[in-house]
Design an enzyme around this catalytic site. Structure first.
Site, PDB file in Angstrom:
ATOM      1  N   LYS A 146      39.136 -15.116   6.266  1.00 21.48           N
ATOM      2  CA  LYS A 146      38.339 -16.357   6.275  1.00 21.48           C
ATOM      3  C   LYS A 146      37.360 -16.289   7.443  1.00 21.48           C
ATOM      4  CE  LYS A 146      39.078 -21.420   6.093  1.00 21.48           C
ATOM      5  NZ  LYS A 146      40.095 -22.489   6.109  1.00 21.48           N
ATOM      6  N   SER A 189      39.717 -25.802   2.246  1.00 16.31           N
ATOM      7  CA  SER A 189      38.501 -25.207   2.747  1.00 16.31           C
ATOM      8  C   SER A 189      38.446 -23.685   2.635  1.00 16.31           C
ATOM      9  CB  SER A 189      38.341 -25.595   4.222  1.00 16.31           C
ATOM     10  OG  SER A 189      39.373 -25.018   5.008  1.00 16.31           O
ATOM     11  N   SER A 219      44.356 -26.550   3.326  1.00 18.32           N
ATOM     12  CA  SER A 219      43.263 -25.614   3.005  1.00 18.32           C
ATOM     13  C   SER A 219      43.668 -24.241   2.519  1.00 18.32           C
ATOM     14  CB  SER A 219      42.358 -25.442   4.220  1.00 18.32           C
ATOM     15  OG  SER A 219      41.483 -26.522   4.290  1.00 18.32           O
TER      16      SER A 219
HETATM   17  N1  GLN Z   1      40.739 -30.963   3.167  1.00 19.44           N
HETATM   18  C1  GLN Z   1      41.221 -31.280   4.466  1.00 19.44           C
HETATM   19  C2  GLN Z   1      40.065 -31.627   5.366  1.00 19.44           C
HETATM   20  O1  GLN Z   1      39.010 -31.688   4.894  1.00 19.44           O
HETATM   21  C3  GLN Z   1      42.031 -30.151   5.009  1.00 19.44           C
HETATM   22  C4  GLN Z   1      41.207 -29.040   5.550  1.00 19.44           C
HETATM   23  C5  GLN Z   1      42.010 -27.900   6.094  1.00 19.44           C
HETATM   24  O2  GLN Z   1      43.206 -27.775   5.838  1.00 19.44           O
HETATM   25  N2  GLN Z   1      41.350 -27.102   6.899  1.00 19.44           N
HETATM   26  O3  GLN Z   1      40.205 -31.845   6.524  1.00 19.44           O
END
Ligand code: GLN
Length: 487
Positions: free
Chosen positions: A80, A155, A179
C-alpha cells in the site's frame, strides 16, 4: 496471463522449488499482468521493478545453490502506498506527497526484503487511508475487478484489487477502521487486521495511531497467515509494538473446531443487511454448525456508538498526525507564499483533498478547548465501554462473526458526495479497531449480480491462531475462495 499467477502463494512456492518457473519469470509475469490491466483498474501508483527483480534474482540464486528459502520468498507482493520502501515514491495517494521519495524502509518492508519477497509496486489508496471506496485518491479511482463500474472498497482498494485481479499474489494494507477487511470483502479475497501492536507501524504514514494496524491480503487464509508471520514482531522503533514471540500461524489451520462456540453479533444480523448478505450469513452459520460448532447469539450493546466514537478519535488523531505536512519538512510546498503563515496555509489548502480537510477540521474541533471534554474525552470513555462489550462476549464464545459489510460493492460515484453514507459502510468493522482485537474477512458467497460477499470473524486480542484456524475451516468448507474475478 501466466496461469501460475492465479495460484495461491503456497502453490507458487512449490512451483518455484520444483523449478517449474523461476522467481524472475514469476515476477515478470506479474508485471505483464499489471501492464495489461493498469488502465482498466488503476491499481498502482507506481511500480518498483528494479527492487522486485533484484529480489527475485536472489531467490533464483538460492534455488540454484539448493539453499532453503525463507517463507514466501519469490512471491509477488503489492505494498500500500502509505508504507515506505527506500527509493520509491510514497505518496499516500495525496498531492502533498506526490513527489516524496522514501529515504528509509518501514519495518514491515525490511522484513519482506529479508524474506526475499519481491515488492512489485505501490498500491493506490484513499488519500492518507481516509475512505471506504478508494474514490478519495488524489490520482485516480481503483475499479473493482469483478465489475469495473463498482468500487473496490477502501482505503486499501489498490492492494485488494491487485490480489483479486492476480496482478500480485499478496498485498499489505493498513486498517484503521476496516480498510483491509472491507476491500477484501468487496473484492472476494482474504484480508486480515491483526491485534493492535502485533505488527510494527514504523514507516507507515500515520492516520490515527491508536487504531492503525498493518495486515495481509491474500487469496487464501493459509497465505494470509504466512504473510502475517513474516511481518509480525516486536520493533524497538514502534513503542506500541508488542514484545511477544511470533507464532507459526499456519500450523494450527487444520485444528479440529468441533465444540467451539461461535457468537453471531445480534446488532449486525439484520439492520441494513441486503437480502443476499443476510443469506450468506445464514449460510455461514450453517457451515459452522456442520463443523460441529455451537452457535450463540451475542449482543454488543455499545456497538451502535462505534462510528460516532471513531469519527471523533480518528479525526482528532489525524489532525495531530497530519500537522507535519506544512510545506517545510515533507513534499509539496506552495510556490510563492509571502510569509510563513501563508506558506503553511496555502501548502495545506493546495496539497490536501476535501475528505482529508474535512477530517482535520472535525478533529481540530473535537480537541479544541471547551469541546475537548464533551467530544474527545467522552469518546475515549465510550471506547473503553465498547472494548468491555467485547471482553464480556469473549467470556461466552471463542469467536464472533458478522458480515464484513451490510452490502456488497456499490457503484462508483454513488456515495462519493454523501460522507455519512460512506462512513456507515464501516459499521461492522470499526469496533474491532476500537477494541484492538484481530479480525479477518473471508469470501462467503456472491450476491445476485455476482459480486463477492465477505464474512467477518473476530477473536480476542492475540488470538490470531484461533482466528486463522476458524477462518481456514470455514474457507475449506466452500469453493468461494477459489473463484477468481473474470478480468
Ligand atoms: N473507512 C474508514 C475511514 O474512512 C476506515 C479507513 C481505514 O481503515 N484506514 O476512516
Amino acid at each position: 496471463m501466466n496461469e501460475l499467477l492465479k495460484k495461491t502463494a503456497a502453490e507458487q512456492s512449490k512451483a518455484l522449488k520444483n523449478k517449474e518457473i523461476s522467481a524472475v519469470e514469476l515476477t515478470q509475469a506479474a508485471f505483464e499482468r499489471i501492464d495489461e490491466l493498469d488502465e482498466k483498474l488503476g491499481t498502482f501508483n507506481s511500480l518498483t521493478k528494479e527492487t522486485a527483480l533484484d529480489t527475485a534474482k536472489k531467490v533464483d540464486e538460492k534455488i540454484a545453490k539448493g539453499e532453503e528459502l525463507p517463507l514466501l520468498a519469490g512471491i509477488p507482493l503489492a505494498l500500500k502506498d502509505n508504507m515506505n520502501l527506500i527509493g520509491s515514491k510514497t505518496t499516500a495517494s495525496s498531492k502533498i506527497l506526490e513527489n516524496f521519495v522514501s529515504p528509509f524502509n518501514a519495518t514491515i518492508t525490511q522484513k519482506l526484503l529479508d524474506n526475499l519477497v519481491p515488492i512489485v509496486g505501490k498500491a493506490n489508496l484513499d488519500e492518507f487511508a481516509m475512505g471506504s471506496s478508494n474514490e478519495n485518491s488524489a490520482f485516480r479511482n481503483v475499479k473493482n475487478p469483478w465489475n469495473l463500474n463498482k468500487v473496490p472498497g477502501g482505503s486499501s482498494g489498490g492492494s485488494a484489487a491487485s490480489v483479486a485481479a492476480c496482478e500480485a499474489t499478496l498485498a499489505l494494507g493498513s486498517d484503521t477502521g476496516g480498510s483491509i477487511r472491507l476491500p477484501a470483502s468487496f473484492c472476494g479475497i482474504v484480508g486480515m487486521k491483526p491485534t493492535y501492536g502485533r505488527v510494527s507501524r514504523y514507516g507507515l504514514i500515520a492516520f490515527a495511531s491508536s487504531l492503525d494496524q498493518i495486515g495481509p491480503f491474500a487469496r487464501s487464509v493459509e497465505d494470509a497467515a504466512n504473510l502475517l508471520e513474516v511481518i509480525s514482531g516486536h520493533d524497538p522503533k514502534d513503542s506500541t509494538s508488542l514484545n511477544l514471540p511470533v507464532e507459526h500461524y499456519a500450523s494450527s489451520l487444520n485444528n479440529d473446531i468441533k465444540g467451539k462456540k461461535v457468537g453471531v453479533i445480534k446488532e449486525l444480523m439484520s439492520e441494513g443487511l441486503t437480502e443476499d448478505v443476510s443469506k450468506a450469513l445464514q449460510n455461514a452459520i450453517e457451515t459452522y454448525k456442520n463443523l460441529g460448532c455451537e452457535i450463540v447469539e451475542i449482543s454488543l450493546p455499545r456497538l451502535k456508538y462505534s462510528i460516532g466514537i471513531y469519527y471523533i478519535l480518528a479525526t482528532a488523531e489525524c489532525s495531530s498526525n497530519l500537522a507535519r505536512f506544512d510545506g517545510v519538512r515533507y513534499g509539496y510546498r506552495t510556490p510563492d507564499a509571502k510569509n510563513l503563515m501563508e506558506l503553511y496555509t496555502r501548502t495545506r489548502a493546495e496539497g490536501f483533498g476535501p475528505e482529508v480537510k474535512r477530517r482535520i477540521m472535525l478533529g481540530t474541533y473535537a480537541l479544541s478547548s471547551g469541546y475537548y471534554d464533551a467530544y474527545y474525552k467522552k469518546a475515549q470513555q465510550m471506547r473503553a465501554l465498547v472494548t468491555e462489550d467485547f471482553k464480556k462476549a469473549f467470556e461466552q464464545v471463542d469467536i464472533l462473526i458478522s458480515p464484513t459489510c451490510p452490502n456488497t460493492a456499490f457503484d462508483l460515484g454513488s456515495k462519493a458526495s454523501d460522507p455519512l453514507a460512506m462512513y456507515l459502510t464501516d459499521i461492522a468493522t470499526i469496533s474491532a479497531n476500537l477494541a484492538g482485537i484481530p479480525g479477518i474477512s473471508v469470501p462467503a458467497g456472491f450476491d445476485k449480480d455476482g459480486m463477492p460477499i465477505g464474512l467477518q470473524i473476530l477473536a480476542p486480542q492475540l488470538q490470531e491462531s484461533r482466528l486463522f484456524n476458524m477462518a481456514h475451516r470455514f474457507e475449506q468448507a466452500h469453493e468461494y475462495y477459489k473463484q477468481l474475478a473474470k478480468i
